[in-house]
Design a protein around this motif. Structure first.
Motif, short mmCIF file in Angstrom:
data_model
loop_
_atom_site.label_atom_id
_atom_site.label_comp_id
_atom_site.label_asym_id
_atom_site.label_seq_id
_atom_site.Cartn_x
_atom_site.Cartn_y
_atom_site.Cartn_z
N GLY A 16 0.81 -1.21 0.00
CA GLY A 16 0.00 0.00 0.00
C GLY A 16 0.85 1.26 0.00
O GLY A 16 1.96 1.27 0.52
N ASN A 17 0.32 2.32 -0.59
CA ASN A 17 1.01 3.61 -0.64
C ASN A 17 0.91 4.29 0.73
O ASN A 17 -0.16 4.71 1.15
CB ASN A 17 0.37 4.48 -1.72
N THR A 18 2.04 4.40 1.41
CA THR A 18 2.07 4.98 2.75
C THR A 18 2.51 6.44 2.77
O THR A 18 2.81 6.99 3.82
CB THR A 18 3.00 4.16 3.67
N SER A 19 2.52 7.09 1.60
CA SER A 19 2.92 8.51 1.56
C SER A 19 1.72 9.40 1.88
O SER A 19 1.13 10.02 1.02
CB SER A 19 3.53 8.86 0.19
N ASN A 20 1.36 9.41 3.15
CA ASN A 20 0.30 10.24 3.69
C ASN A 20 0.72 10.66 5.09
O ASN A 20 1.74 10.17 5.60
CB ASN A 20 -1.04 9.47 3.68
N PRO A 21 0.02 11.58 5.74
CA PRO A 21 0.48 12.07 7.05
C PRO A 21 0.64 10.98 8.12
O PRO A 21 1.48 11.13 9.01
CB PRO A 21 -0.63 13.05 7.47
N PHE A 22 -0.10 9.89 8.04
CA PHE A 22 0.02 8.83 9.05
C PHE A 22 1.05 7.78 8.68
O PHE A 22 1.47 6.99 9.51
CB PHE A 22 -1.33 8.17 9.29
N ARG A 25 -1.30 2.54 5.21
CA ARG A 25 -2.34 2.33 4.21
C ARG A 25 -3.12 1.08 4.58
O ARG A 25 -2.53 0.02 4.74
CB ARG A 25 -1.75 2.17 2.81
N VAL A 26 -4.41 1.25 4.72
CA VAL A 26 -5.30 0.14 5.02
C VAL A 26 -6.05 -0.23 3.75
O VAL A 26 -6.69 0.63 3.14
CB VAL A 26 -6.31 0.51 6.14
N THR A 27 -5.94 -1.48 3.35
CA THR A 27 -6.71 -1.99 2.23
C THR A 27 -7.79 -2.90 2.80
O THR A 27 -7.48 -3.95 3.37
CB THR A 27 -5.81 -2.77 1.24
N SER A 28 -9.03 -2.47 2.68
CA SER A 28 -10.15 -3.22 3.25
C SER A 28 -10.72 -4.21 2.25
O SER A 28 -10.81 -3.92 1.06
CB SER A 28 -11.27 -2.26 3.66
N VAL A 29 -11.11 -5.35 2.76
CA VAL A 29 -11.84 -6.32 1.97
C VAL A 29 -13.10 -6.66 2.77
O VAL A 29 -13.07 -7.48 3.68
CB VAL A 29 -11.02 -7.60 1.70
N ASN A 30 -14.16 -5.95 2.44
CA ASN A 30 -15.45 -6.22 3.10
C ASN A 30 -16.48 -6.47 1.99
O ASN A 30 -16.12 -6.61 0.83
CB ASN A 30 -15.85 -5.09 4.05
N ASN A 31 -17.75 -6.54 2.36
CA ASN A 31 -18.75 -6.87 1.34
C ASN A 31 -18.88 -5.81 0.26
O ASN A 31 -19.45 -6.08 -0.79
CB ASN A 31 -20.10 -7.18 1.98
N ILE A 47 -2.69 -4.05 6.11
CA ILE A 47 -2.19 -2.75 6.54
C ILE A 47 -0.68 -2.69 6.34
O ILE A 47 0.05 -3.59 6.77
CB ILE A 47 -2.50 -2.46 8.02
N ASP A 48 -0.24 -1.64 5.66
CA ASP A 48 1.19 -1.36 5.48
C ASP A 48 1.53 -0.14 6.33
O ASP A 48 0.76 0.83 6.37
CB ASP A 48 1.50 -1.05 4.02
N TYR A 49 2.70 -0.19 6.99
CA TYR A 49 3.16 0.92 7.83
C TYR A 49 4.57 1.30 7.42
O TYR A 49 5.45 0.43 7.37
CB TYR A 49 3.22 0.51 9.30
N ALA A 50 4.78 2.58 7.15
CA ALA A 50 6.13 3.09 6.92
C ALA A 50 6.85 3.13 8.28
O ALA A 50 6.22 3.14 9.33
CB ALA A 50 6.07 4.48 6.30
N LYS A 119 11.92 -0.17 9.61
CA LYS A 119 11.56 -0.96 8.43
C LYS A 119 10.05 -0.95 8.28
O LYS A 119 9.31 -0.75 9.24
CB LYS A 119 12.06 -2.39 8.56
N ASN A 120 9.58 -1.22 7.06
CA ASN A 120 8.14 -1.31 6.82
C ASN A 120 7.54 -2.50 7.56
O ASN A 120 8.18 -3.54 7.68
CB ASN A 120 7.85 -1.46 5.33
N VAL A 121 6.32 -2.33 8.04
CA VAL A 121 5.59 -3.40 8.70
C VAL A 121 4.40 -3.78 7.83
O VAL A 121 3.74 -2.91 7.24
CB VAL A 121 5.08 -2.96 10.10
N VAL A 122 4.12 -5.08 7.77
CA VAL A 122 2.94 -5.58 7.07
C VAL A 122 2.12 -6.38 8.08
O VAL A 122 2.67 -7.20 8.83
CB VAL A 122 3.33 -6.50 5.88
N ALA A 123 0.82 -6.12 8.11
CA ALA A 123 -0.07 -6.83 9.01
C ALA A 123 -1.39 -7.12 8.30
O ALA A 123 -1.76 -6.42 7.35
CB ALA A 123 -0.32 -6.02 10.28
#
Length: 171
Positions: A16-22, A25-31, A47-50, A119-123
């Motif tokens: 995910g693109n993490t170039s934002n103030p936080f 990047r959360v990629t949701s998979v819902n209905n 969720i990707d974290y810079a 380092k980047n975190v992936v969850a």
């Protein structure tokens, strides 16, 4: 009338693109993204974290969340609110999660996650309903449209008006 594609989602294999103030990047998979989840009572987020960034305090009003860290270390936690036992009010529960560690965020409680490393975190997280909803605390309180009355916010947070002005200007 369903087909295989109703049960297939492709976009979790990309960072995910993490170039934002936080810096997350959360990629949701819902209905809404995967119609095959409709009525099944589950959903998922990637969720990707810079480095040194976060997923800001938020809540899911309709779901419990189970988080698993795939890479690196993540500081996570939640805070209780108005429990039956007044000695447990506003109690913070927190842990540092390493790869393959799991943490549960109970339904409706404000929770947070912070990448403490360089380092980047992936969850990934599973949620207990097909559309859990999300309320990001800063957006709700300081970013509402129209704005919440500043005099009320000043009194509620016990800060000067200029602090509320600053916070509202950020959102």
């Amino acid at each position: 009338m369903v087909v295989a594609v109703d049960f297939f989602f492709l976009d979790l294999n990309r960072t995910g693109n993490t170039s934002n103030p936080f810096g997350s990047r959360v990629t949701s998979v819902n209905n809404n993204q995967l119609s095959g989840l409709n009525t099944l009572g589950i959903s998922l987020v990637h969720i990707d974290y810079a480095p040194y960034h976060l997923n800001p305090p938020h809540t899911h009003p309709r779901a419990t969340e189970v988080l698993v860290v795939l890479e690196v270390t993540l500081n996570v936690g939640f805070v209780t609110s108005n429990p039956a036992d007044p000695n447990q009010n506003n109690k913070r529960f927190t842990k540092y999660l390493n790869p393959r560690d799991i943490f549960v965020f109970p339904e409706g409680l404000t929770h947070f996650r912070f990448n403490v490393g360089d380092k980047n975190v992936v969850a990934f997280a599973g949620l207990s309903i097909q559309n859990p909803g999300v309320l990001t605390i800063d957006n709700v309180v300081f970013g509402s449209d129209p704005s919440i009355n500043q005099a009320m916010l000043t009194k509620a947070f016990q800060v000067e008006k200029r602090v509320i002005d600053y916070l509202q200007a950020q959102l």
